[in-house]
Design an enzyme around this catalytic site. Structure first.
Site, PDB file in Angstrom:
ATOM      1  CG  ASN A  99      16.020  50.899 -10.771  1.00 61.72           C
ATOM      2  OD1 ASN A  99      15.874  49.773 -11.246  1.00 61.72           O
ATOM      3  ND2 ASN A  99      17.030  51.673 -11.123  1.00 61.72           N
ATOM      4  NE  ARG A 114      13.580  27.555 -11.487  1.00 55.22           N
ATOM      5  CZ  ARG A 114      12.843  27.139 -10.463  1.00 55.22           C
ATOM      6  NH1 ARG A 114      12.733  27.904  -9.390  1.00 55.22           N
ATOM      7  NH2 ARG A 114      12.210  26.002 -10.510  1.00 55.22           N
ATOM      8  CG  HIS A 165      20.685  51.780 -15.160  1.00 56.45           C
ATOM      9  ND1 HIS A 165      21.327  52.649 -14.311  1.00 56.45           N
ATOM     10  CD2 HIS A 165      21.537  51.586 -16.201  1.00 56.45           C
ATOM     11  CE1 HIS A 165      22.505  52.969 -14.806  1.00 56.45           C
ATOM     12  NE2 HIS A 165      22.652  52.323 -15.951  1.00 56.45           N
ATOM     13  NE  ARG A 214      24.751  48.969 -14.985  1.00 57.89           N
ATOM     14  CZ  ARG A 214      23.916  49.362 -14.032  1.00 57.89           C
ATOM     15  NH1 ARG A 214      22.761  48.725 -13.876  1.00 57.89           N
ATOM     16  NH2 ARG A 214      24.199  50.368 -13.243  1.00 57.89           N
ATOM     17  CG  HIS A 239      19.694  44.467 -14.313  1.00 58.72           C
ATOM     18  ND1 HIS A 239      19.612  45.495 -15.223  1.00 58.72           N
ATOM     19  CD2 HIS A 239      20.798  44.717 -13.558  1.00 58.72           C
ATOM     20  CE1 HIS A 239      20.602  46.333 -15.018  1.00 58.72           C
ATOM     21  NE2 HIS A 239      21.354  45.897 -14.032  1.00 58.72           N
ATOM     22  CD  GLU A 270      18.485  55.587 -13.184  1.00 49.19           C
ATOM     23  OE1 GLU A 270      18.032  56.331 -12.294  1.00 49.19           O
ATOM     24  OE2 GLU A 270      19.222  54.602 -12.948  1.00 49.19           O
ATOM     25  CB  THR A 287      25.483  49.538  -8.795  1.00 43.60           C
ATOM     26  OG1 THR A 287      24.395  50.451  -8.745  1.00 43.60           O
ATOM     27  CG2 THR A 287      26.491  49.866  -7.716  1.00 43.60           C
ATOM     28  CG  HIS A 305      23.772  54.841  -5.763  1.00 46.53           C
ATOM     29  ND1 HIS A 305      23.776  54.034  -6.886  1.00 46.53           N
ATOM     30  CD2 HIS A 305      24.668  54.306  -4.919  1.00 46.53           C
ATOM     31  CE1 HIS A 305      24.661  53.068  -6.733  1.00 46.53           C
ATOM     32  NE2 HIS A 305      25.209  53.202  -5.544  1.00 46.53           N
ATOM     33  CG  ASP A 306      23.743  52.831  -1.702  1.00 49.60           C
ATOM     34  OD1 ASP A 306      23.203  51.903  -2.334  1.00 49.60           O
ATOM     35  OD2 ASP A 306      24.971  52.896  -1.488  1.00 49.60           O
ATOM     36  N   GLY A 361      15.612  51.672  -5.903  1.00 49.41           N
ATOM     37  CA  GLY A 361      15.430  50.309  -6.379  1.00 49.41           C
ATOM     38  C   GLY A 361      15.910  49.258  -5.403  1.00 49.41           C
ATOM     39  CG  HIS A 362      19.996  47.041  -3.707  1.00 44.83           C
ATOM     40  ND1 HIS A 362      20.200  45.808  -4.292  1.00 44.83           N
ATOM     41  CD2 HIS A 362      20.493  46.944  -2.444  1.00 44.83           C
ATOM     42  CE1 HIS A 362      20.798  45.008  -3.433  1.00 44.83           C
ATOM     43  NE2 HIS A 362      20.984  45.669  -2.304  1.00 44.83           N
TER      44      HIS A 362
END
Length: 238
Positions: A7, A18, A43, A45, A50, A70, A100, A191-192, A214-215
């Site tokens: 992701n 920036r 993903h 939104r 992002h 997503e 999230t 997720h996580d 991703g994160h």
């Protein structure tokens, strides 16, 4: 082997902080695929904080592996997916103001809605997956929607693993995956998930087709480098 989809939302977040086009998410997608990842996930939104909707269109020409989009299936999101036609669409019930994703679908309460949405995507030859918690009834309900796959929401697993109760944390996911396999639903997860907990998860979930990360992956790459981290995930997923 379980496939790794990266992701790239966080790379877009850095770019947007920036202005301009640094880092270039198209180049990042090329590099990530070149490093061996099996897919790219985004993903978008509604506020485009992002990934932007135009990014989704531009990435279509760059992603030659699996392309996963997503999001919550409002009409604008659905129109984007139908225009881009990715490999897979993953439906997530996140609120507009959610930082999230924080829960899976209630597949019983929202069955009729999901059936309608999924049918439209499948009619256009787009594989569907829906975000669900590791709850037996929710997995069974997912089958009734007509989806191809489920994506197990893994925050509770990650939290339990971090607390040192990994055996208890993995148990509902093992049970949910058994039901999914019996119902012939494909299994994704996300997720996580991180370098710390991904191997234990993948070793215990039979039929795990894909993880979307991703994160953690982007954060770990700040310390160890993007190519190195992608390779580390691939090794742990073998």
């Amino acid at each position: 082997m379980t496939k790794l989809s990266v992701n790239i939302n966080k790379i877009a977040t850095l770019r947007n902080a920036r202005g301009g086009n640094t880092p270039d998410i198209l180049e990042a997608a090329r590099k990530i695929q070149g490093f061996g990842a099996h897919g790219i996930t985004i993903h978008p939104r509604p506020d485009e904080r992002h990934i932007r909707y135009q990014d989704a269109r531009d990435l279509k020409e760059v992603v030659h592996t699996e392309y996963n989009i997503e999001g919550n299936p409002n009409r604008k999101f659905m129109d984007l997916v139908l225009e881009v036609k990715p490999t897979q669409v993953t439906l997530v019930p996140d609120a507009v103001n959610a930082i999230t994703s924080n829960a899976g679908w209630d597949t019983i309460r929202h069955k009729d809605f999901l059936k309608e949405v999924i049918a439209e995507f499948k009619k256009n030859h787009i594989r569907t997956s829906i975000f669900v918690d590791p709850v037996d009834k929710m997995v069974e309900g997912a089958k009734e929607t007509g989806t191809d796959r489920i994506e197990l929401y893994t925050e509770d697993y990650a939290t339990g693993y971090h607390k040192g109760t990994k055996e208890d944390a993995i148990r509902p996911y093992v049970a949910a995956s058994k039901i999914a396999n019996q119902l012939e639903l494909g299994i994704n997860a996300g997720h996580d998930l991180s370098l710390d907990n991904i191997a234990y998860f993948s070793q215990h979930i039979e039929g795990l087709l894909e993880v979307s990360i991703g994160h953690a992956l982007i954060s770990e790459s700040l310390y160890m480098g993007l190519e190195n981290v992608v390779q580390m995930y691939l090794y742990k997923l073998k």
